[in-house]
Design an enzyme around this catalytic site. Structure first.
Site, PDB file in Angstrom:
ATOM      1  N   CYS A  12      24.288  -9.562  18.786  1.00 33.87           N
ATOM      2  CA  CYS A  12      24.001  -8.951  20.353  1.00 33.87           C
ATOM      3  C   CYS A  12      25.399  -8.289  20.964  1.00 33.87           C
ATOM      4  CB  CYS A  12      23.323  -9.930  21.151  1.00 33.87           C
ATOM      5  SG  CYS A  12      21.698 -10.452  20.387  1.00 33.87           S
ATOM      6  N   HIS A  70      24.329  -6.967  27.909  1.00 38.27           N
ATOM      7  CA  HIS A  70      23.139  -7.242  26.653  1.00 38.27           C
ATOM      8  C   HIS A  70      21.916  -7.985  27.438  1.00 38.27           C
ATOM      9  CE1 HIS A  70      20.826  -8.521  23.307  1.00 38.27           C
ATOM     10  NE2 HIS A  70      20.999  -9.813  23.489  1.00 38.27           N
ATOM     11  N   ASN A  78      14.439  -8.327  24.027  1.00 41.73           N
ATOM     12  CA  ASN A  78      15.909  -8.405  23.684  1.00 41.73           C
ATOM     13  C   ASN A  78      15.852  -7.714  22.172  1.00 41.73           C
ATOM     14  OD1 ASN A  78      18.042  -9.080  22.093  1.00 41.73           O
ATOM     15  ND2 ASN A  78      18.053 -11.217  22.607  1.00 41.73           N
TER      16      ASN A  78
HETATM   17  N1  COA Z   1       5.524 -20.777  26.513  1.00 46.08           N
HETATM   18  C1  COA Z   1       5.258 -21.897  27.214  1.00 46.08           C
HETATM   19  N2  COA Z   1       5.954 -22.919  26.959  1.00 46.08           N
HETATM   20  C2  COA Z   1       7.188 -22.936  26.305  1.00 46.08           C
HETATM   21  C3  COA Z   1       7.467 -21.835  25.617  1.00 46.08           C
HETATM   22  C4  COA Z   1       6.649 -20.692  25.937  1.00 46.08           C
HETATM   23  N3  COA Z   1       6.805 -19.582  25.199  1.00 46.08           N
HETATM   24  N4  COA Z   1       8.555 -22.145  25.103  1.00 46.08           N
HETATM   25  C5  COA Z   1       9.023 -23.153  25.185  1.00 46.08           C
HETATM   26  N5  COA Z   1       8.075 -23.728  26.232  1.00 46.08           N
HETATM   27  C6  COA Z   1       7.957 -25.254  26.530  1.00 46.08           C
HETATM   28  C7  COA Z   1       8.811 -26.362  25.780  1.00 46.08           C
HETATM   29  O1  COA Z   1       8.309 -26.708  24.714  1.00 46.08           O
HETATM   30  C8  COA Z   1       9.093 -27.188  27.175  1.00 46.08           C
HETATM   31  O2  COA Z   1       8.149 -28.145  27.006  1.00 46.08           O
HETATM   32  P1  COA Z   1       8.542 -29.658  27.205  1.00 46.08           P
HETATM   33  O3  COA Z   1       9.273 -29.827  28.484  1.00 46.08           O
HETATM   34  O4  COA Z   1       7.113 -30.083  27.749  1.00 46.08           O
HETATM   35  O5  COA Z   1       9.243 -30.004  26.175  1.00 46.08           O
HETATM   36  C9  COA Z   1       9.371 -26.450  28.278  1.00 46.08           C
HETATM   37  O6  COA Z   1       8.587 -24.987  27.842  1.00 46.08           O
HETATM   38  C10 COA Z   1      10.793 -25.934  28.675  1.00 46.08           C
HETATM   39  O7  COA Z   1      11.512 -25.647  27.506  1.00 46.08           O
HETATM   40  P2  COA Z   1      12.899 -25.097  27.366  1.00 46.08           P
HETATM   41  O8  COA Z   1      13.306 -24.504  26.059  1.00 46.08           O
HETATM   42  O9  COA Z   1      13.586 -25.893  28.047  1.00 46.08           O
HETATM   43  O10 COA Z   1      12.782 -23.924  28.203  1.00 46.08           O
HETATM   44  P3  COA Z   1      13.638 -22.913  28.817  1.00 46.08           P
HETATM   45  O11 COA Z   1      13.636 -22.659  30.231  1.00 46.08           O
HETATM   46  O12 COA Z   1      15.297 -23.275  28.369  1.00 46.08           O
HETATM   47  O13 COA Z   1      13.163 -21.531  28.382  1.00 46.08           O
HETATM   48  C11 COA Z   1      14.215 -19.850  26.742  1.00 46.08           C
HETATM   49  C12 COA Z   1      13.289 -21.004  26.915  1.00 46.08           C
HETATM   50  C13 COA Z   1      14.139 -19.554  25.090  1.00 46.08           C
HETATM   51  C14 COA Z   1      13.247 -18.808  27.334  1.00 46.08           C
HETATM   52  C15 COA Z   1      15.460 -19.854  27.356  1.00 46.08           C
HETATM   53  O14 COA Z   1      16.222 -21.002  26.810  1.00 46.08           O
HETATM   54  C16 COA Z   1      16.377 -18.756  26.863  1.00 46.08           C
HETATM   55  O15 COA Z   1      16.032 -17.640  27.002  1.00 46.08           O
HETATM   56  N6  COA Z   1      17.657 -18.890  26.097  1.00 46.08           N
HETATM   57  C17 COA Z   1      18.173 -17.894  25.882  1.00 46.08           C
HETATM   58  C18 COA Z   1      18.008 -17.191  24.591  1.00 46.08           C
HETATM   59  C19 COA Z   1      18.637 -16.036  24.123  1.00 46.08           C
HETATM   60  O16 COA Z   1      18.587 -15.167  25.096  1.00 46.08           O
HETATM   61  N7  COA Z   1      19.023 -15.819  23.068  1.00 46.08           N
HETATM   62  C20 COA Z   1      19.456 -14.604  22.311  1.00 46.08           C
HETATM   63  C21 COA Z   1      20.612 -14.305  22.952  1.00 46.08           C
HETATM   64  S1  COA Z   1      21.501 -13.157  22.366  1.00 46.08           S
END
Ligand code: COA
Length: 325
Positions: free
Chosen positions: A111, A252, A282
């Protein structure tokens, strides 16, 4: 001496999946995805390929610049998801456009790739090696997506964006880029040589997931909100440019909450941070040039404006560059 962007173009697949479509594949909801990411829809290839989208985005950028393909002497394509290994995507684009005089190569920096492509092209132009460059970010991330993993499949989409740079006497701004391979485990995907079909993978095979993207979402999130403001400050300081001089920060497009957190840490208003990820998700190295093209087509960019481009992602890699429109 440096290069100025004089044309932009983009191309996204016509087929799109909204969050409700994703909720049919994994246990999630439109509300959760919107709240945690800002994504509403993403475009997914059907007939299109990384090469075809790159070629179309490149053609549109040349049309926008009013430059003939024959005058291009450098083509760089940033991609991690091409449908070809040999010849490289950039050579395929050359053939498609008839850019017979260009030197062509691909680069892989996930990215951060479009920022690296921009820096590479500008360095060549600045050194007097080339006069006119076409830089493209093109991705078919749907081929690398694990459609059974709700932590990743909600995020990504496909598309391509391009920019044409022409040598001129604009000031040369030094870029800042970083890599940290020891933290690379946060976002991984193994290479696969035998997958010719675009069908969904057989996830019953135990090792299948390794060939699709795997991510520690929280780790990547924390990395982005900490590193990107830092690298933006670094690039401004290095070039003695004040934040007040910057019209836009084109980041990005990974997650709206990441963009908001970066704006907050820089103490800048969200108006300076255009966002279009609700429509595309993304798209890795395509996200910055697609957004740049939209701003250009909407007439929001004015000559002389200073703009920061900033990318971050797998590697880990991150970097920022200042462009003068
Ligand atoms: N729908 C519903 N629930 C979901 C889910 C989804 N798509 N994905 C995860 N969950 C749940 C998890 O299982 C967790 O449940 P729990 O509390 O019972 O264990 C809860 O939601 C929180 O999960 P978490 O991973 O802490 O969520 P988050 O707020 O960090 O959001 C992302 C997850 C992936 C959206 C976030 O971490 C993110 O955007 N990270 C950056 C990723 C990125 O940009 N990558 C590319 C970079 S170039």
């Amino acid at each position: 001496m440096t290069g100025r962007i004089c044309g932009t173009g983009s191309c996204v697949p016509s087929f799109a999946m909204d969050n409700n479509d994703i909720a049919k594949l994994v246990d999630t909801s439109d509300e959760w995805i919107r709240e945690r990411t800002g994504v509403v829809r993403r475009h997914i290839i059907r007939e299109e390929t990384t090469v075809s989208m790159a070629g179309e985005a490149g053609k549109r950028a040349l049309d926008n610049a009013g430059i003939s393909a024959e005058d291009v002497d450098l083509i760089i394509v940033s991609t991690i998801s091409s449908n070809v290994i040999l010849p490289c995507t950039a050579c395929e684009v050359q053939k498609e456009l008839g850019a017979d005089h260009a030197t062509c190569f691909d680069l892989s920096a996930a990215c951060t790739g479009f920022v690296v492509a921009y820096n590479t092209a500008v360095a060549y132009l600045n050194a007097g090696v080339y006069q006119t460059a076409l830089i493209i970010g093109s991705e078919s991330l749907s081929n690398l997506t694990n459609w059974k993993d709700r932590g990743t499949c909600i995020l990504f989409g496909d598309g391509a964006g391009a920019a044409v740079l022409k040598k001129d006497d604009t000031r040369y701004y030094l870029p800042v880029t970083h890599s940290n391979g020891s933290r690379g485990g946060a976002l991984t995907c193994k290479s696969r040589y035998d997958r010719s079909e675009l069908s969904l993978p057989d996830l019953t095979k135990p090792d299948e997931k390794e060939y699709l993207m795997q991510m520690d979402g929280r780790e990547v999130f924390m990395f982005a909100v900490k590193s990107v403001p830092q690298v933006i400050r670094e690039v401004l300081e290095k070039n003695d440019v004040a934040q007040e001089e910057i019209s836009y920060y084109i980041l990005h497009q990974a997650n709206k909450r990441i963009v908001e957190a970066i704006a907050k840490r820089l103490d800048e208003p969200m108006e300076k941070f255009p966002v279009n990820l609700e429509e595309y998700g993304n798209t890795s190295s395509a996200s910055i040039p697609i957004l740049l093209d939209e701003l250009n087509q909407e007439g929001k960019l004015e000559r002389g404006q200073k703009i920061v481009l900033a990318g971050f992602g797998a590697g880990l890699t991150w970097g920022a560059s200042i462009i003068e429109w």
